[in-house]
Design an enzyme around this catalytic site. Structure first.
Site, PDB file in Angstrom:
ATOM      1  CE  LYS A  39      -6.627  40.439  11.968  1.00 29.04           C
ATOM      2  NZ  LYS A  39      -7.194  40.606  13.288  1.00 29.04           N
ATOM      3  CD  GLN A  44      -8.312  42.580  16.050  1.00 29.65           C
ATOM      4  OE1 GLN A  44      -8.316  41.748  15.156  1.00 29.65           O
ATOM      5  NE2 GLN A  44      -7.205  43.103  16.510  1.00 29.65           N
ATOM      6  CG  ASP A  68      -6.661  34.907  16.522  1.00 24.40           C
ATOM      7  OD1 ASP A  68      -5.658  35.264  15.879  1.00 24.40           O
ATOM      8  OD2 ASP A  68      -7.603  35.668  16.810  1.00 24.40           O
TER       9      ASP A  68
HETATM   10  N1  GUN Z   1      -5.083  41.732  18.744  1.00 21.35           N
HETATM   11  C1  GUN Z   1      -3.760  41.902  18.528  1.00 21.35           C
HETATM   12  N2  GUN Z   1      -3.244  40.845  17.873  1.00 21.35           N
HETATM   13  C2  GUN Z   1      -4.256  39.987  17.659  1.00 21.35           C
HETATM   14  C3  GUN Z   1      -4.348  38.714  17.024  1.00 21.35           C
HETATM   15  O1  GUN Z   1      -3.381  38.139  16.507  1.00 21.35           O
HETATM   16  N3  GUN Z   1      -5.584  38.161  17.006  1.00 21.35           N
HETATM   17  C4  GUN Z   1      -6.662  38.752  17.571  1.00 21.35           C
HETATM   18  N4  GUN Z   1      -7.831  38.116  17.533  1.00 21.35           N
HETATM   19  N5  GUN Z   1      -6.612  39.930  18.178  1.00 21.35           N
HETATM   20  C5  GUN Z   1      -5.409  40.528  18.210  1.00 21.35           C
END
Ligand code: GUN
Length: 289
Positions: A55, A99, A122
């Site tokens: 990311k 996350q 998100d």
């Molecule tokens: N963990 C697995 N997929 C995601 C996601 O799309 N966003 C976040 N914040 N954590 C995750």
């Protein structure tokens, strides 16, 4: 036997990121503001560390600022909440992503509820989930958004199609069902307690695997010609003793049955980050006005 087409999410995401890079450059030129994405990682989950690294890299490549906060696994919940509040108040931060999964001693819902909904790239805050459910403008979860983009690219209009989503998570299954409903699909959410799951899957023109169980969805659960989107990324032991990645769908069995299918890796995965970058630019546009 039908010829099964491969849905190339990697190529689609690359095209999307190139277009976003141009849009970010135009935005910076116009406003003097560089969109900023803050990512918070608590603990050392290896898969999460890989995602966060990717990311950060792709955020910078798109011309945006990447702010990373890596906290030890034993960080107190109050300290995570204090960090989120500081990021909410920081004008250089337009998107905030915490996350998941978080360590067990931290209440993930409490953390998500503290994120400013305008910065919730998100789309996990209840305000954004609610706005999506009632059809208002919302920041939409990235993986479901990526799935729908691939489906629109493969099928054109989705109106009237039978969509079966296997998996009911807040991150994928539920928001994806909302998005498919918005596309005028007839939507079924199936899960571990669904009766005759193979039979339910066989009804689907669009079949989505989002359960996180390696190759659970078998070839004979797929209606001939159906479009299959595989959200699962599962590491299993390979024949050579090394790990290999497989989806929630038995990919080899789907060949000759599905009309089109996303591979793992290289299908949905790359779309998630591309959609995250798109959401960050959208959030920055709304905040800068
Ligand atoms: N963990 C697995 N997929 C995601 C996601 O799309 N966003 C976040 N914040 N954590 C995750």
């Amino acid at each position: 036997m039908v010829e099964t087409r491969l849905i190339d999410g990697k190529a689609f995401a690359e095209t999307m990121r190139a277009r976003l890079k141009d849009e970010v450059a135009a935005f910076v030129n116009e406003t003097g503001v560089t969109p900023g994405l803050a990512v918070v990682l608590v603990g050392e989950d290896p898969a999460s560390a890989v995602y966060v690294r990717n990311k950060g890299k792709q955020t910078l490549e798109a011309g945006m600022a990447s702010i990373e906060h890596k906290l030890p696994a034993d960080t107190a919940q109050d300290d995570v909440l204090a960090l989120v509040r500081a990021l909410n108040a920081d004008d250089a931060v337009h998107g905030i992503l915490v996350q998941l999964p978080l360590p067990a001693h931290i209440d993930a819902q409490a953390v998500l509820a503290t994120i400013d909904p305008a910065k919730d790239v998100d789309g996990f805050h209840v305000v954004n989930a609610g706005r999506l459910a009632v059809g208002l403008d919302a920041l939409v979860p990235c993986t479901p958004l990526g799935c729908v983009m691939l489906l629109r690219d493969t099928l054109g209009s989705l109106a009237g199609l039978e969509a079966v989503v296997v998996g009911r998570s807040n991150i994928v299954g539920k928001p994806l069902a909302q998005l498919l409903l918005r596309e005028d699909c007839t939507v079924t959410i199936a899960h571990s307690r669904t009766r005759d799951l193979p039979g339910v899957c066989r009804r689907a023109d669009i079949l989505i695997g989002a359960v996180g169980r390696p190759e659970m969805i078998r070839g004979d659960w797929i209606k001939p010609g159906a479009t299959v989107i595989d959200v699962g990324i599962n590491r299993v032991a390979g024949a050579d003793g090394k790990g290999r990645l497989v989806g929630d769908v038995a990919f080899a069995e789907a060949q000759g049955i599905a009309g089109a299918i996303t591979p793992v890796p290289g299908g949905v995965g790359p779309m998630t980050i591309a959609c995250l970058l798109a959401n960050t630019l959208t959030a920055a546009r709304r905040q800068v006005g």
